[in-house]
Design an enzyme around this catalytic site. Sequence first.
Site, mmCIF file in Angstrom:
data_model
loop_
_atom_site.group_PDB
_atom_site.id
_atom_site.type_symbol
_atom_site.label_atom_id
_atom_site.label_comp_id
_atom_site.label_asym_id
_atom_site.label_seq_id
_atom_site.Cartn_x
_atom_site.Cartn_y
_atom_site.Cartn_z
ATOM 1 C CE LYS A 67 -32.573 -24.004 6.598
ATOM 2 N NZ LYS A 67 -33.202 -24.360 7.880
ATOM 3 C CG ASP B 157 -26.204 -23.714 16.606
ATOM 4 O OD1 ASP B 157 -26.484 -22.935 15.677
ATOM 5 O OD2 ASP B 157 -26.909 -23.823 17.632
ATOM 6 N N GLY C 79 -34.741 -14.729 6.425
ATOM 7 C CA GLY C 79 -34.220 -13.463 5.901
ATOM 8 C C GLY C 79 -34.320 -12.317 6.899
ATOM 9 C CG ASP D 14 -34.542 -20.341 7.858
ATOM 10 O OD1 ASP D 14 -35.303 -20.602 6.910
ATOM 11 O OD2 ASP D 14 -34.667 -20.854 8.985
ATOM 12 C CG ASP E 36 -24.864 -19.185 9.876
ATOM 13 O OD1 ASP E 36 -25.593 -18.201 9.624
ATOM 14 O OD2 ASP E 36 -25.004 -19.861 10.922
ATOM 15 C CB THR F 31 -31.033 -12.464 11.119
ATOM 16 O OG1 THR F 31 -31.826 -13.428 11.803
ATOM 17 C CG2 THR F 31 -29.897 -12.008 12.006
HETATM 18 P P1 IMP Z 1 -33.179 -15.908 9.571
HETATM 19 O O1 IMP Z 1 -32.699 -15.749 8.155
HETATM 20 O O2 IMP Z 1 -33.438 -14.618 10.276
HETATM 21 O O3 IMP Z 1 -34.357 -16.849 9.685
HETATM 22 O O4 IMP Z 1 -32.076 -16.561 10.489
HETATM 23 C C1 IMP Z 1 -30.900 -17.033 10.062
HETATM 24 C C2 IMP Z 1 -30.167 -17.602 11.268
HETATM 25 O O5 IMP Z 1 -30.886 -18.714 11.812
HETATM 26 C C3 IMP Z 1 -28.830 -18.137 10.826
HETATM 27 O O6 IMP Z 1 -27.822 -17.164 10.921
HETATM 28 C C4 IMP Z 1 -28.634 -19.307 11.766
HETATM 29 O O7 IMP Z 1 -28.041 -18.848 12.964
HETATM 30 C C5 IMP Z 1 -30.024 -19.802 12.070
HETATM 31 N N1 IMP Z 1 -30.408 -20.945 11.187
HETATM 32 C C6 IMP Z 1 -31.338 -20.944 10.215
HETATM 33 N N2 IMP Z 1 -31.419 -22.151 9.624
HETATM 34 C C7 IMP Z 1 -30.504 -22.945 10.228
HETATM 35 C C8 IMP Z 1 -30.104 -24.324 10.049
HETATM 36 O O8 IMP Z 1 -30.597 -25.074 9.196
HETATM 37 N N3 IMP Z 1 -29.116 -24.775 10.869
HETATM 38 C C9 IMP Z 1 -28.533 -23.992 11.825
HETATM 39 N N4 IMP Z 1 -28.868 -22.705 12.020
HETATM 40 C C10 IMP Z 1 -29.866 -22.175 11.233
HETATM 41 MG MG MG Z 2 -26.538 -16.923 12.729
#
Ligand code: IMP
Ligand code: MG
Length: 193
Positions: free
Chosen positions: A134, A162, A108, A106, A103, A110
């Site tokens: 983002k 969500d 990065g 953010d 989805d 994950t």
């Molecule tokens: P990151 O890139 O590891 O920080 O995490 C990404 C995950 O955080 C996404 O797959 C979402 O599940 C969750 N996430 C990050 N930003 C948002 C947001 O603005 N709304 C909802 N979920 C978010």
């Molecule tokens: Mg997710």
Amino acid sequence: MSKEWFNENFEVMLPRETIESRTKELAEQISEEYSSEGVVAVGILRGCFMFYSELIKNMKCPTQVDFMYVSSYGNAMSSSGVVKIEKDLQTNIAGRHVLLIDDIIDSGLTLHNLREMLMVRKPKSIKICALLDKKAPRKIAVEADYKAFEVDNHFVVGFGLDYRQFFRNMDFIGKLKDGRQDELDKLIESTTS
Ligand code: IMP
Ligand code: MG
């Protein structure tokens, strides 16, 4: 809860029609890339589900469908980057082209960590497709090979994303309107208690 209810509480940033037409364009590019060798399309649950289905039904290359469920430790709004595989693939990806579909990117962490974990299985390639990118400071360098939209650095909800595990079913992407958070928190608490 009605369509009006969603619109009273969330400001529309990306309406359904915009998401659908942009996703179609992406699906065409992706189909070209994998037209001869095919792809394993890996959806990262749960946030991917709406985008995933929109994308997949517009892809015209040989496609296998599979899903993973990962959790990353941390609090609700930011992840620590330690990724745990809760539900693994059913497909052997050795020698295959893999497209990770998520989805939003953010921090990065994950997708970066998941990609590292899957590389060990010796796929032919791994690429990333994200609905949203983002504009937030990345904690680690990872870019989507395919992305539908960029969004500013605020919390967005809908089309799979969500707020406290609710509102994934909104058919648009929006942000919470000012002053609505308390009301939504109360609604969520009364629903889940
Ligand atoms: P990151 O890139 O590891 O920080 O995490 C990404 C995950 O955080 C996404 O797959 C979402 O599940 C969750 N996430 C990050 N930003 C948002 C947001 O603005 N709304 C909802 N979920 C978010
Ligand atoms: Mg997710």
